[in-house]
Write a protein that holds these residues in place. Structure first.
Motif, mmCIF file in Angstrom:
data_model
loop_
_atom_site.group_PDB
_atom_site.id
_atom_site.type_symbol
_atom_site.label_atom_id
_atom_site.label_comp_id
_atom_site.label_asym_id
_atom_site.label_seq_id
_atom_site.Cartn_x
_atom_site.Cartn_y
_atom_site.Cartn_z
ATOM 1 N N UNK A 137 0.845 -1.199 0.000
ATOM 2 C CA UNK A 137 0.000 0.000 0.000
ATOM 3 C C UNK A 137 0.880 1.249 0.000
ATOM 4 N N UNK A 138 1.989 1.191 0.770
ATOM 5 C CA UNK A 138 2.897 2.329 0.854
ATOM 6 C C UNK A 138 3.565 2.582 -0.499
ATOM 7 N N UNK A 139 4.106 1.524 -1.074
ATOM 8 C CA UNK A 139 4.820 1.678 -2.350
ATOM 9 C C UNK A 139 3.863 2.129 -3.456
ATOM 10 N N UNK A 140 2.635 1.609 -3.424
ATOM 11 C CA UNK A 140 1.640 2.020 -4.421
ATOM 12 C C UNK A 140 1.226 3.469 -4.170
ATOM 13 N N UNK A 141 1.083 3.810 -2.898
ATOM 14 C CA UNK A 141 0.651 5.152 -2.510
ATOM 15 C C UNK A 141 1.622 6.225 -2.980
ATOM 16 N N UNK A 142 2.912 5.938 -2.900
ATOM 17 C CA UNK A 142 3.911 6.903 -3.363
ATOM 18 C C UNK A 142 3.703 7.224 -4.840
ATOM 19 N N UNK A 143 3.124 6.277 -5.574
ATOM 20 C CA UNK A 143 2.886 6.468 -7.010
ATOM 21 C C UNK A 143 1.428 6.844 -7.282
ATOM 22 N N UNK A 144 0.740 7.277 -6.214
ATOM 23 C CA UNK A 144 -0.644 7.773 -6.347
ATOM 24 C C UNK A 144 -1.646 6.691 -6.768
ATOM 25 N N UNK A 145 -1.356 5.466 -6.341
ATOM 26 C CA UNK A 145 -2.312 4.400 -6.643
ATOM 27 C C UNK A 145 -3.013 4.001 -5.344
ATOM 28 N N UNK A 146 -4.349 3.902 -5.416
ATOM 29 C CA UNK A 146 -5.137 3.538 -4.238
ATOM 30 C C UNK A 146 -5.241 2.021 -4.113
ATOM 31 N N UNK A 147 -5.303 1.559 -2.864
ATOM 32 C CA UNK A 147 -5.336 0.110 -2.641
ATOM 33 C C UNK A 147 -6.507 -0.315 -1.772
ATOM 34 N N UNK A 148 -7.026 -1.507 -2.080
ATOM 35 C CA UNK A 148 -8.014 -2.164 -1.227
ATOM 36 C C UNK A 148 -7.433 -3.533 -0.874
ATOM 37 N N UNK A 149 -7.477 -3.867 0.420
ATOM 38 C CA UNK A 149 -6.928 -5.152 0.846
ATOM 39 C C UNK A 149 -8.040 -6.109 1.252
ATOM 40 N N UNK A 150 -7.884 -7.378 0.896
ATOM 41 C CA UNK A 150 -8.847 -8.408 1.301
ATOM 42 C C UNK A 150 -8.081 -9.492 2.041
ATOM 43 N N UNK A 151 -8.623 -9.940 3.172
ATOM 44 C CA UNK A 151 -7.974 -11.044 3.885
ATOM 45 C C UNK A 151 -9.035 -11.966 4.463
ATOM 46 N N UNK A 152 -8.760 -13.276 4.405
ATOM 47 C CA UNK A 152 -9.738 -14.232 4.938
ATOM 48 C C UNK A 152 -9.771 -14.200 6.461
ATOM 49 N N UNK A 153 -8.703 -13.710 7.077
ATOM 50 C CA UNK A 153 -8.694 -13.587 8.539
ATOM 51 C C UNK A 153 -9.406 -12.295 8.936
ATOM 52 N N UNK A 154 -9.930 -12.265 10.162
ATOM 53 C CA UNK A 154 -10.688 -11.075 10.576
ATOM 54 C C UNK A 154 -9.836 -9.868 10.955
ATOM 55 N N UNK A 155 -8.500 -10.028 11.035
ATOM 56 C CA UNK A 155 -7.631 -8.906 11.401
ATOM 57 C C UNK A 155 -6.488 -8.790 10.407
ATOM 58 N N UNK A 156 -5.854 -7.618 10.354
ATOM 59 C CA UNK A 156 -4.704 -7.454 9.468
ATOM 60 C C UNK A 156 -3.455 -8.063 10.118
ATOM 61 N N UNK A 157 -2.426 -8.284 9.323
ATOM 62 C CA UNK A 157 -1.155 -8.776 9.869
ATOM 63 C C UNK A 157 -0.822 -10.205 9.460
ATOM 64 N N UNK A 158 -1.797 -10.929 8.940
ATOM 65 C CA UNK A 158 -1.537 -12.300 8.478
ATOM 66 C C UNK A 158 -0.984 -13.172 9.591
ATOM 67 N N UNK A 159 0.024 -13.974 9.239
ATOM 68 C CA UNK A 159 0.657 -14.865 10.224
ATOM 69 C C UNK A 159 1.152 -14.109 11.446
ATOM 70 N N UNK A 160 1.641 -12.884 11.226
ATOM 71 C CA UNK A 160 2.240 -12.135 12.325
ATOM 72 C C UNK A 160 1.224 -11.869 13.434
ATOM 73 N N UNK A 161 -0.036 -11.642 13.046
ATOM 74 C CA UNK A 161 -1.074 -11.395 14.046
ATOM 75 C C UNK A 161 -1.688 -12.707 14.507
#
Lengths: 107, 334
Positions: B19-43
């Motif tokens: 999202x950060x790298x895309x944002x620097x280039x003015x591209x908007x992002x939407x994230x989808x995850x099957x888990x109920x929280x962000x962070x993936x394995x880390x969370x």
């Protein structure tokens, strides 16, 4: 040399030999020996794709870790001789053991 | 319908940093995850574990890294669909994409970045050869609406927290609850384990320890389950529902059906920009593979940066990209 046996999913038993003092888990040795182990989580005891049944030498193996016991407890196909290969450090304790692979890799 | 420039599948560290790298280039992002929280394995799996190989952080706890990444991407206002799995990916005539989730959310985007890590977490199946025939016909791996089980005969299998909690909960609702566990004791929360034993004494739960499911049968739908104890004695139980609760295992899931080139459950990409064989679809982080691939968070960050450069051409086909340093230009939010 440390020497133990591995039975694959087809029932074929082969001897695997690794040098002493090697700092690897059994999962890493199995993967390096071209056994079909996904090891999806990389060795954190959280995917159980390296689940093995210890047919010989179960009592000689290093102790279980808590995460390993927790994971094994959730497996539908676990037996009382189940271990996760990623949690077994390869050492002389594995000499003469026989590990049977339990998990198929989905291609 | 959600409209965005880049739809990122997977909200783990690599998906978040994209999202950060895309944002620097003015591209908007939407994230989808099957888990109920962000962070993936880390969370989900190791929030309290230290990570030692993030440049600039001699040691950082997994959940702290997720918190920091969230802070870092906040200026770009990413949007999220959490607790839903992306099921379908369809390329439209104009080259853009339409994604559909398990809850029928539709996302329209110009670029897809798959940052799905280990894949999505799916329930483990018991080793019964015919169980697939009964899925949705009495066998269910999760409980969405407990009312389904009112006055029914239920068999729950497993020994973890969810098996204990649901046995307790359903004991009030169902006609009969049988809990089958492979071991003599439970490793789940001691309070729940005690409660189950208590309910078993009161006759509200039929507790079968050191026992395994060995067969299921029924004509068109589940009717009976065979349970075999340590003594090898098999007992047949009438049952309307079987709920196996053996935890989750990461699987590639629907991604496997999208026509992407795969190698051993990983998506093949080139190392120029981590593009897959489908133009406009990129794969970054642990989900991809290429010669020399290392499954490291820091490698995923690098892949995200390069991916964004190529994604720009899909989002802004008529513009020329000029590379800018954040130290010179700052982070221009939107």
């Amino acid at each position: 040399m440390i020497s133990f046996e591995v039975e694959d999913l087809q029932g074929e038993v082969k001897t695997v030999e690794v040098p002493e003092g090697i700092s690897l888990s059994l999962m890493e040795v199995l993967k390096a020996s071209e056994y079909p182990i996904a090891a999806t989580c990389g060795g954190m005891a959280l995917c159980a794709t390296c689940h093995v049944e210890v047919v010989k030498g179960f009592d000689d193996l290093p102790a279980f870790t808590d995460p390993e016991l927790d994971m094994i407890d959730t497996l539908p196909n676990a037996t009382s001789e189940s271990r996760l290969a990623c949690q077994i450090h390869v050492s002389e304790k594995l000499n003469g053991a026989l590990f049977k692979l339990k998990e198929t890799v989905e291609e | 319908m959600i409209k965005t420039d880049i739809c990122i599948i997977g909200a783990g560290p690599v998906g978040l940093f994209a999202v950060f790298e895309a944002g620097l280039l003015k591209m908007r992002c939407h994230l989808v995850d099957s888990l109920p929280a962000i962070g993936g394995q880390l969370s989900e799996i190791y929030p309290k574990k230290p990570i030692y190989d993030i440049p600039g952080f001699p040691s950082i706890l997994a959940h702290e890294l997720v918190d920091n990444l969230k802070k870092q991407i906040d200026p770009f206002n990413p949007t999220f669909t959490l607790g839903e799995r992306v099921e379908g990916l369809r390329k439209l005539d104009d080259g853009s994409f339409e994604l559909t989730t398990s809850d029928k959310t539709i996302i329209h985007c110009k670029v897809v970045a798959i940052a799905a890590g280990l894949g999505c977490f799916e329930p483990r199946r018991p080793e019964l050869p015919n169980i697939i025939n009964y899925e949705g016909k009495g066998v269910s791996y999760m409980i969405k609406d407990p009312e389904t089980f009112r006055d029914k005969k239920i068999v729950i299998a497993g020994g973890g927290d969810s098996a204990l909690d649901w046995s307790i909960f359903l004991s009030d609702l169902a006609k009969e609850v049988t809990l089958v566990h492979r071991n003599e004791s439970f490793r789940g929360a001691p309070d729940s384990a005690e409660k189950v034993v208590e309910l078993a004494k009161e006759g509200k739960i039929n507790l079968l320890l050191s026992a395994n499911l060995t067969a299921i049968k029924g004509d068109g739908k589940l009717e009976a389950i065979t349970i075999t104890g340590k003594d090898k004695k098999a007992t047949e139980l009438e049952a309307d529902y079987l709920i196996p609760l053996f935890g989750l295992s990461p699987k590639l899931g629907p991604i496997a059906e999208w026509g992407l080139n795969l190698d051993k459950n990983a998506i093949e990409v080139n190392t120029f920009d981590y593009a897959t064989n489908i133009p406009g679809v990129f794969a970054i982080g642990d989900i991809n593979t290429y010669p020399g691939k290392l499954k490291l968070i820091l490698c995923g960050f690098h892949e995200a940066a390069l991916m964004a450069q190529s994604a720009f051409a899909f989002v802004y086909p008529n513009q020329k990209l000029s590379f800018k340093y954040t130290t010179v230009n700052g982070v221009n939010a939107f």
